[in-house]
Scaffold this motif. Structure first.
Motif, PDB file in Angstrom:
ATOM      1  N   PHE A 107       0.843  -1.201   0.000  1.00 40.34           N
ATOM      2  CA  PHE A 107       0.000   0.000   0.000  1.00 40.34           C
ATOM      3  C   PHE A 107       0.876   1.248   0.000  1.00 40.34           C
ATOM      4  O   PHE A 107       1.746   1.410   0.864  1.00 40.34           O
ATOM      5  CB  PHE A 107      -0.927   0.041   1.226  1.00 40.34           C
ATOM      6  N   ASP A 108       0.638   2.121  -0.953  1.00 39.65           N
ATOM      7  CA  ASP A 108       1.387   3.378  -1.012  1.00 39.65           C
ATOM      8  C   ASP A 108       0.923   4.354   0.062  1.00 39.65           C
ATOM      9  O   ASP A 108       1.690   5.215   0.489  1.00 39.65           O
ATOM     10  CB  ASP A 108       1.231   4.029  -2.394  1.00 39.65           C
ATOM     11  N   ASP A 109      -0.324   4.215   0.516  1.00 38.36           N
ATOM     12  CA  ASP A 109      -0.871   5.151   1.494  1.00 38.36           C
ATOM     13  C   ASP A 109      -0.738   4.656   2.937  1.00 38.36           C
ATOM     14  O   ASP A 109      -1.386   5.163   3.835  1.00 38.36           O
ATOM     15  CB  ASP A 109      -2.333   5.470   1.174  1.00 38.36           C
ATOM     16  N   PHE A 110       0.123   3.667   3.154  1.00 39.26           N
ATOM     17  CA  PHE A 110       0.374   3.181   4.510  1.00 39.26           C
ATOM     18  C   PHE A 110       1.877   3.193   4.744  1.00 39.26           C
ATOM     19  O   PHE A 110       2.656   2.783   3.888  1.00 39.26           O
ATOM     20  CB  PHE A 110      -0.187   1.764   4.722  1.00 39.26           C
ATOM     21  N   ARG A 111       2.278   3.636   5.922  1.00 43.26           N
ATOM     22  CA  ARG A 111       3.699   3.705   6.270  1.00 43.26           C
ATOM     23  C   ARG A 111       4.091   2.429   7.013  1.00 43.26           C
ATOM     24  O   ARG A 111       3.792   2.262   8.184  1.00 43.26           O
ATOM     25  CB  ARG A 111       3.958   4.933   7.130  1.00 43.26           C
ATOM     26  N   TYR A 112       4.762   1.532   6.299  1.00 45.01           N
ATOM     27  CA  TYR A 112       5.208   0.262   6.871  1.00 45.01           C
ATOM     28  C   TYR A 112       6.497   0.457   7.654  1.00 45.01           C
ATOM     29  O   TYR A 112       7.302   1.333   7.348  1.00 45.01           O
ATOM     30  CB  TYR A 112       5.454  -0.762   5.757  1.00 45.01           C
ATOM     31  N   SER A 113       6.703  -0.423   8.641  1.00 45.19           N
ATOM     32  CA  SER A 113       7.974  -0.406   9.357  1.00 45.19           C
ATOM     33  C   SER A 113       9.059  -0.935   8.416  1.00 45.19           C
ATOM     34  O   SER A 113       8.770  -1.624   7.431  1.00 45.19           O
ATOM     35  CB  SER A 113       7.896  -1.267  10.620  1.00 45.19           C
ATOM     36  N   ALA A 114      10.292  -0.637   8.726  1.00 45.20           N
ATOM     37  CA  ALA A 114      11.414  -1.085   7.894  1.00 45.20           C
ATOM     38  C   ALA A 114      11.453  -2.613   7.808  1.00 45.20           C
ATOM     39  O   ALA A 114      11.855  -3.172   6.790  1.00 45.20           O
ATOM     40  CB  ALA A 114      12.723  -0.553   8.456  1.00 45.20           C
ATOM     41  N   ALA A 115      11.009  -3.285   8.867  1.00 43.78           N
ATOM     42  CA  ALA A 115      11.020  -4.752   8.882  1.00 43.78           C
ATOM     43  C   ALA A 115      10.133  -5.320   7.776  1.00 43.78           C
ATOM     44  O   ALA A 115      10.500  -6.294   7.116  1.00 43.78           O
ATOM     45  CB  ALA A 115      10.556  -5.260  10.243  1.00 43.78           C
TER      46      ALA A 115
END
Length: 167
Positions: A107-115
């Motif tokens: 998802f481009d509109d969600f900020r995922y953790s680096a993991a």
């Protein structure tokens, strides 16, 4: 004189504490020492029994084939604290609508953790199983605080529920 009395009281307290410790140690030793027993009361077997039990457990594929999406929906309530199943609606975690077969961290509109951003490939049932078994073990350093779901049959039910979404 009063300083000498204070020192004597401290030495007496230390001696009393050591004496109590010694007596308690003797009492505990008498309770747990086996004397005169020809055979042990019970025998602990080697790790052969767990291997036999593991061999009898159904495989993940069998569990998933027999899984119940309805049971998975009930179990998914634990996940709803952070995840939504509506298309494109995110919570603390990303939407899980259509997650099976979707690219990881897609998802481009969600900020995922680096993991999670570092993981390539798609969400397969096996990957989802590994994640919900032990999130920290699957994606070391994830912000996901969920401890994991222990029962394999429960995980299979949740995955069956997730598979039913977005079809």
């Amino acid at each position: 004189m009063s300083a000498l009395i204070g020192v004597l009281k401290s030495v007496a307290a230390l001696c009393l504490a050591l004496a109590i410790f010694y007596v308690m140690n003797l009492a505990a030793g008498a309770l747990y020492t086996q004397r005169g027993l020809e055979q042990p009361a019970y025998v602990i077997l080697a790790d052969d029994a767990p291997a036999e039990a593991a061999a009898e457990a159904p495989s993940f594929e069998e569990l998933l084939a027999n899984a119940s999406a309805a049971s998975g929906e009930r179990l998914f309530r634990e996940c709803q604290a952070c995840h939504r199943v509506e298309e494109g609606v995110h919570g603390v975690g990303p939407s899980l609508y259509g997650v099976v077969g979707r690219d990881v961290a897609s998802f481009d509109d969600f900020r995922y953790s680096a993991a999670f951003s570092a993981i390539e490939g798609v969400w397969t049932p096996e990957r989802i199983d590994a994640l919900i078994t032990n999130p920290q073990g699957f994606a070391r350093g994830t912000a996901m605080t969920y401890a994991g779901m222990r029962r394999a049959s429960d995980r299979a039910d949740v995955i069956a529920y997730l598979q039913s979404l977005g079809m």
